[in-house]
Design a protein around this motif. Sequence first.
Motif, PDB file in Angstrom:
ATOM      1  N   CYS A 290       2.791  -7.607  11.197  1.00 63.76           N
ATOM      2  CA  CYS A 290       2.268  -8.774  10.894  1.00 63.76           C
ATOM      3  C   CYS A 290       2.784 -10.159  10.855  1.00 63.76           C
ATOM      4  O   CYS A 290       2.554 -11.083  10.719  1.00 63.76           O
TER       5      CYS A 290
ATOM      6  N   SER B  93       0.875  -1.115   0.105  1.00 60.69           N
ATOM      7  CA  SER B  93      -0.032   0.165   0.020  1.00 60.69           C
ATOM      8  C   SER B  93       0.921   1.219  -0.014  1.00 60.69           C
ATOM      9  O   SER B  93       0.270   2.405  -0.605  1.00 60.69           O
TER      10      SER B  93
ATOM     11  N   ARG C  23      -4.014   5.188   7.164  1.00 65.10           N
ATOM     12  CA  ARG C  23      -3.673   4.210   7.573  1.00 65.10           C
ATOM     13  C   ARG C  23      -3.362   4.414   9.217  1.00 65.10           C
ATOM     14  O   ARG C  23      -2.702   5.363   9.417  1.00 65.10           O
ATOM     15  N   ARG C  24      -3.641   3.475  10.099  1.00 70.20           N
ATOM     16  CA  ARG C  24      -3.392   3.673  11.534  1.00 70.20           C
ATOM     17  C   ARG C  24      -1.969   2.959  11.825  1.00 70.20           C
ATOM     18  O   ARG C  24      -1.852   1.824  11.113  1.00 70.20           O
TER      19      ARG C  24
ATOM     20  N   ALA D 149       6.334  -0.845   3.640  1.00 72.60           N
ATOM     21  CA  ALA D 149       5.537  -1.156   4.693  1.00 72.60           C
ATOM     22  C   ALA D 149       5.984  -1.594   5.832  1.00 72.60           C
ATOM     23  O   ALA D 149       5.350  -1.339   6.930  1.00 72.60           O
TER      24      ALA D 149
ATOM     25  N   PRO E 135       0.111 -10.382   4.605  1.00 70.13           N
ATOM     26  CA  PRO E 135      -1.203 -10.517   4.866  1.00 70.13           C
ATOM     27  C   PRO E 135      -2.146  -9.979   3.592  1.00 70.13           C
ATOM     28  O   PRO E 135      -3.059 -10.554   3.425  1.00 70.13           O
ATOM     29  N   THR E 136      -1.707  -8.901   2.857  1.00 68.84           N
ATOM     30  CA  THR E 136      -2.444  -8.543   1.596  1.00 68.84           C
ATOM     31  C   THR E 136      -3.727  -8.036   1.947  1.00 68.84           C
ATOM     32  O   THR E 136      -4.775  -8.268   1.249  1.00 68.84           O
ATOM     33  N   GLY E 137      -3.977  -7.317   3.279  1.00 68.03           N
ATOM     34  CA  GLY E 137      -5.159  -7.113   3.566  1.00 68.03           C
ATOM     35  C   GLY E 137      -6.006  -6.212   2.582  1.00 68.03           C
ATOM     36  O   GLY E 137      -7.276  -6.334   2.352  1.00 68.03           O
ATOM     37  N   THR E 138      -5.231  -5.147   2.113  1.00 73.06           N
ATOM     38  CA  THR E 138      -5.794  -4.098   1.271  1.00 73.06           C
ATOM     39  C   THR E 138      -5.715  -4.671  -0.296  1.00 73.06           C
ATOM     40  O   THR E 138      -6.451  -4.307  -1.031  1.00 73.06           O
TER      41      THR E 138
ATOM     42  N   LEU F 203       7.345  -4.694   0.304  1.00 70.27           N
ATOM     43  CA  LEU F 203       6.363  -5.911  -0.243  1.00 70.27           C
ATOM     44  C   LEU F 203       6.072  -5.788  -1.415  1.00 70.27           C
ATOM     45  O   LEU F 203       5.377  -4.611  -1.898  1.00 70.27           O
TER      46      LEU F 203
ATOM     47  N   ALA G 276       0.597   0.582  13.007  1.00 68.73           N
ATOM     48  CA  ALA G 276       0.631  -0.727  13.406  1.00 68.73           C
ATOM     49  C   ALA G 276       1.845  -0.974  13.896  1.00 68.73           C
ATOM     50  O   ALA G 276       2.881  -0.713  13.507  1.00 68.73           O
TER      51      ALA G 276
ATOM     52  N   GLN H  86      -2.275   7.830  10.426  1.00 69.56           N
ATOM     53  CA  GLN H  86      -1.115   7.929   9.106  1.00 69.56           C
ATOM     54  C   GLN H  86      -1.904   8.668   7.963  1.00 69.56           C
ATOM     55  O   GLN H  86      -2.464   8.092   7.168  1.00 69.56           O
TER      56      GLN H  86
ATOM     57  N   GLY I 289       2.982   5.778   6.440  1.00 73.68           N
ATOM     58  CA  GLY I 289       2.097   4.642   6.106  1.00 73.68           C
ATOM     59  C   GLY I 289       3.016   3.345   6.324  1.00 73.68           C
ATOM     60  O   GLY I 289       2.466   2.325   5.961  1.00 73.68           O
ATOM     61  N   GLY I 290       3.930   3.349   7.160  1.00 75.01           N
ATOM     62  CA  GLY I 290       4.880   1.929   7.446  1.00 75.01           C
ATOM     63  C   GLY I 290       4.354   1.648   8.742  1.00 75.01           C
ATOM     64  O   GLY I 290       3.947   2.397   9.514  1.00 75.01           O
TER      65      GLY I 290
ATOM     66  N   GLU J  66       5.361 -10.984   9.112  1.00 73.36           N
ATOM     67  CA  GLU J  66       6.083 -11.786   7.986  1.00 73.36           C
ATOM     68  C   GLU J  66       7.482 -11.244   7.650  1.00 73.36           C
ATOM     69  O   GLU J  66       8.238 -12.091   6.781  1.00 73.36           O
TER      70      GLU J  66
HETATM   71  N1  UDP Z   1       0.559  -2.140   7.827  1.00 74.78           N
HETATM   72  C1  UDP Z   1       0.501  -0.839   8.600  1.00 74.78           C
HETATM   73  N2  UDP Z   1      -0.812  -0.535   8.932  1.00 74.78           N
HETATM   74  C2  UDP Z   1      -1.790  -1.144   8.426  1.00 74.78           C
HETATM   75  C3  UDP Z   1      -1.531  -2.340   7.748  1.00 74.78           C
HETATM   76  C4  UDP Z   1      -0.520  -2.587   7.162  1.00 74.78           C
HETATM   77  O1  UDP Z   1       1.505  -0.536   9.180  1.00 74.78           O
HETATM   78  O2  UDP Z   1      -3.013  -0.707   8.808  1.00 74.78           O
HETATM   79  C5  UDP Z   1       1.771  -2.680   7.526  1.00 74.78           C
HETATM   80  C6  UDP Z   1       2.230  -3.760   8.458  1.00 74.78           C
HETATM   81  O3  UDP Z   1       3.847  -3.786   8.528  1.00 74.78           O
HETATM   82  C7  UDP Z   1       2.023  -5.097   7.723  1.00 74.78           C
HETATM   83  C8  UDP Z   1       2.336  -4.759   6.320  1.00 74.78           C
HETATM   84  O4  UDP Z   1       1.834  -3.462   6.203  1.00 74.78           O
HETATM   85  O5  UDP Z   1       2.750  -6.264   8.195  1.00 74.78           O
HETATM   86  C9  UDP Z   1       1.651  -5.706   5.251  1.00 74.78           C
HETATM   87  O6  UDP Z   1       0.379  -5.618   5.556  1.00 74.78           O
HETATM   88  P1  UDP Z   1      -0.768  -5.984   4.376  1.00 74.78           P
HETATM   89  O7  UDP Z   1      -0.125  -6.809   3.353  1.00 74.78           O
HETATM   90  O8  UDP Z   1      -2.061  -6.438   4.900  1.00 74.78           O
HETATM   91  O9  UDP Z   1      -0.863  -4.444   3.602  1.00 74.78           O
HETATM   92  P2  UDP Z   1      -1.386  -3.984   2.111  1.00 74.78           P
HETATM   93  O10 UDP Z   1      -0.097  -3.727   1.448  1.00 74.78           O
HETATM   94  O11 UDP Z   1      -2.357  -5.317   1.518  1.00 74.78           O
HETATM   95  O12 UDP Z   1      -2.269  -2.829   2.577  1.00 74.78           O
END
Ligand code: UDP
Length: 571
Positions: free
Chosen positions: A271, A72, A161-162, A87, A419-422, A284, A164, A157, A114-115, A273
Amino acid sequence: MDITPNARTVLEKRYLIRDADGRPTETIEELFHRVADAIAAPDRTYNPDADIKALADRFYARMTKLEFLPNSPTLMNAGRPLGQLAACFVLPVEDSMEAIFEAIKQAALIHKSGGGTGFSFSRLRPKGSTVNTTGGVASGPVSFMRVFNMATEAVKQGGTRRGANMGILRVDHPDILEFIDCKKNNADITNFNISVGITEAFMRAVEADEEYDLIDPNTKESTGRLSAREVFEKIVDAAWRNGEPGIIFLDRLNRDNMVPSVGAIESTNPCGEQPLLPYEACNLGSVNLHRMLRRQEDGASVINWDKLADVVRDAVHFLDNVIDANRYPLAQIDHMTKQTRKIGLGVMGWADLLLELGIPYNSDEAVALGEKVMGFITDTARSASAGLAQVRGAFPLFEESTLKNGTPVRNATMTTIAPTGTLSIIAGCSSGVEPVFAYVFIRNVMDGTELVEANPVLRQLLEERGLYSEDLMRQIAQEGSLAHIDALPEDIRRVFVCAHDISPEYHIKMQAAFQRRTDNAVSKTVNFAHDATIADVRRVYMLAYELGCKGVTIYRDGSRDAQVLNIGKVN
Ligand code: UDP
């Protein structure tokens, strides 16, 4: 661009550039051009005649075809003034007031960009030890974690993004019992994931039912002894209660530390990884495996290995360029990150790929295929990185790394499963290497109507076989699983398994399979049903150790009031 309505909403709400009134000033296509152009540009530093335009076009196509997406922060910040693209960060926390508050400041700068940040608190003196300069008494790691937590709370953020955090404490730190329970209350330390840093010596003591020493990090002397089994039980019990702490295996992280001369790995990103050295950052990116299939003449889907290899090569090139294009929030991080040039290429859409191939996630066939696919990706990434090294040179610490006797590579690590949440929402696929959580959601829209949202692979299959109906979808949403729906043929029920149909053992087996062929670590949550027992959780924590995982995170359904994913309802 062919994307889902949810993907469009996420991109519009959180990723597009906006003017002072909050109106987007770029389109989604412009976003991907912005990113592609910014990440192609560093090629010129290695070759003044490089065809930047052609490369940007290639990156653009990979992203807009949803074959590959960078994490992201790259999508949000590339080609923009902030320009922070990674990230994952790990920061050191030294045992002095100055250093602790310096780390809080550094974390705030990273969160703003955003990290996410990881810390080991293991170097802090235990609660109750004396403070020389004041004659006072130290308050210990957990109380400082609360300060980090509050600072994080205050730094949203950039509204997107909050922050983490990951907080780690070694199992032999004198404050370990307080740490294990520090998130007992669901409202406490909410901006941290916590994990106990486990050592091999501790695991041997658990197996032999022995005591082990607690060590003061300053004096290096024993402050007392605890029963390893009792501490392990406390960890398992707390995790059963509300999912934390997780555990990470410190010796395994350091077995894969490519540059031990620089220092030890003591933490991962939030997270779990991405293990990193202090002041290291990693960016990533993930290949969408659901797009790596082709249909044969007989209609069956098979993996398109040639396409996968092409995408992986482009992804490695992309992620290596991100390291150069990145504007790091601190000079130390800039320096450290460019010494090892770690990248973390991973996958998403793994469960979708299995569905298309007709392989149940909870089968030995799927586990074996996971290892094969990830092995192929890591090997291909390594040869792509070797290719880059011929033009750009190996990473600066290569000659003092554990890799020095092999082919020079541009990057100390290649692969990480995020995790690829977003990203998975943007790509419209299943996340990371997780199974599908639920196949159908009912979404309530404002005027009281209900919209049925079905997994696209399931929907297409049901339509092809003339089985699709709204009633059936509602039934699936309600039950949360297809396993007991008699109207569905057995072959569909067997393959379309969801997270809660899969035994914890298969969750861990899959994590271990990907871990065997991943340089860094694998983000994975083992989902338990609400009525799982403490013994079930203990078995999975032991299994993660026995199968060679680098850590483990579990979640028991309903063990927190607010959970991210719920069966049958949309948050
Ligand atoms: N992360 C973060 N805040 C968030 C979500 C993710 O700082 O709200 C960081 C965290 O280091 C996490 C990494 O981004 O381990 C990867 O998360 P994810 O793959 O879910 O991110 P995406 O790229 O899908 O947003």
